[in-house]
Write an enzyme that holds these catalytic residues in place. Structure first.
Site, PDB file in Angstrom:
ATOM      1  CB  THR A 201      -0.475  -0.421   1.396  1.00 51.49           C
ATOM      2  OG1 THR A 201      -1.595  -0.939   1.125  1.00 51.49           O
ATOM      3  CG2 THR A 201      -1.319   0.890   1.325  1.00 51.49           C
ATOM      4  N   GLY A 253      -0.350  -2.095   6.235  1.00 53.11           N
ATOM      5  CA  GLY A 253      -0.801  -3.261   6.761  1.00 53.11           C
ATOM      6  C   GLY A 253      -1.950  -4.169   6.910  1.00 53.11           C
TER       7      GLY A 253
END
Length: 372
Positions: A201, A253
């Protein structure tokens, strides 16, 4: 947080805090800006990182950091800087956002993004789009050109068409490395965490010269995701949050845990509540000699780092991992992650420019807390 980490941070601030004379010499009304970026946090092994690959990641991070910093240095807004920094990472196959996104179980690239303006807490987000070249731009269009905050899938793409948002065919997003990861996951009955050595990400947070904060996050999710799974990246309050009263945060995460903790807003809310005039009295001088000489700004930076570390510790306690970047109203650009590495960078108006990858690459004002 362990006392050893607090002591290390206290020592760090004691060494890096400006003296009273230095602080007095700094123009009080000097406009300042700050930016931090990330390209994912996860299980990164320095021994498996070739010099060529490390150089490629560092160059990609530097390109994104420079793009955002250029906007801020020229007097541009935090919102524009966040988009400018994220777009190069969405365009790079090295990250899990836009081009190079992971594959779903069905073999598609489904993209998510969100963005938030700290001035008025306006926000926009999209999830499950498959043809949008730069999802962060569509998220911002949702924020500015619709009465909504969150659009999904086909509807989001229909809205994109009305706004002239650039599209790309499915093959644009696909890379062989991501396809192989999906095939290995299926063949060996592995979990997404087994095939993804990092969470790719991408995100950016910024403070502009007007004192405004902004945050944005973009992702392809987790390899082999099924049933329309949505992680934290497009969820305002979990993966992205910005509030001029406290901070701007972008997370990366294991999304399920970041959603449960409400990581991004939790950090900002704690900082807003703890904000007081002058130096906060927390009994720190009892534990850290010299802390009584810190300025209010020193306390603010230390408080922000401890808050981010504490929230990431909660994620770890629940079983999740990952990291965050944040920028405060004072211009402190900070990191906190409970993994072995996090692709990251930061820059500010004082001339700081740095990128880092592994947990050992700890900069001043950055915390890697894997022992939580």
């Amino acid at each position: 947080m362990k006392k050893a980490m607090l002591a290390a941070l206290a020592a760090l601030f004691a060494l890096t805090a400006p003296s009273a004379a230095e602080e007095a010499a700094m123009p009080a009304d000097q406009p300042k800006w700050s930016i931090a970026i990330h390209g994912g946090a996860g299980t990164l092994d320095p021994d498996r990182m070739t010099p060529e690959r490390r150089a490629a990641y560092e160059a990609a991070l530097q390109e994104a950091l420079d793009a955002g910093a250029k906007v801020l240095a020229s007097g541009g807004s935090a919102m524009e800087a966040v988009k400018a920094a994220i777009i190069p990472m969405e365009n790079s196959p090295l990250f899990n956002a836009g081009k190079g996104a992971v594959f779903t179980w069905e073999g598609r690239n489904e993209l998510d993004a969100s963005i938030m303006d700290g001035r008025d807490r306006s926000a926009g987000a999209v999830t499950g789009v498959t043809t949008i070249k730069n999802p962060i731009l569509l998220a911002d269009a949702v924020r500015t050109e619709s009465e909504h905050v969150f659009l999904m899938g086909e509807g989001a793409e229909q809205f994109a068409a009305t706004q002239g948002i650039e599209t790309a065919p499915p093959e644009y997003f696909a890379t062989e490395a991501r396809r192989e990861a999906l095939e290995r996951m299926k063949a060996e009955a592995l979990s997404a965490l087994d095939v993804d050595t990092k969470f790719g990400t991408v995100g950016a947070v910024a403070l502009d010269m007007e004192g405004n904060l902004a945050a944005g996050t973009s992702t392809g999710g987790m390899t082999g995701k099924r049933w329309g799974r949505i992680g934290d990246a497009p969820v305002i309050g979990a993966g992205t949050y910005a509030d001029n009263r406290s901070c701007a945060v972008s997370a990366t995460g294991w999304g399920e845990y970041f959603i449960r903790v409400g990581v991004a807003q939790e950090i900002c809310t704690r900082l807003r509540i703890s904000s007081v005039e002058g130096k906060p009295d927390r009994g720190w001088s009892v534990h850290y000699p010299g802390v009584e000489n810190w300025t209010t700004d020193d306390y603010a930076e230390f408080d922000a780092q401890m808050t981010a570390d504490a929230v990431m510790a909660e994620v770890k306690q629940l079983g999740g991992d990952g990291g965050v970047i944040l920028v405060t109203p004072e211009g402190h650009a900070l990191f906190s992650f409970n993994t072995t590495g996090m692709y990251r960078g930061r820059a500010d108006s004082s001339g700081m420019r740095e990128v880092a990858i592994f947990g050992g690459d700890v900069e001043a004002g950055a915390s890697n807390t894997p022992d939580h």
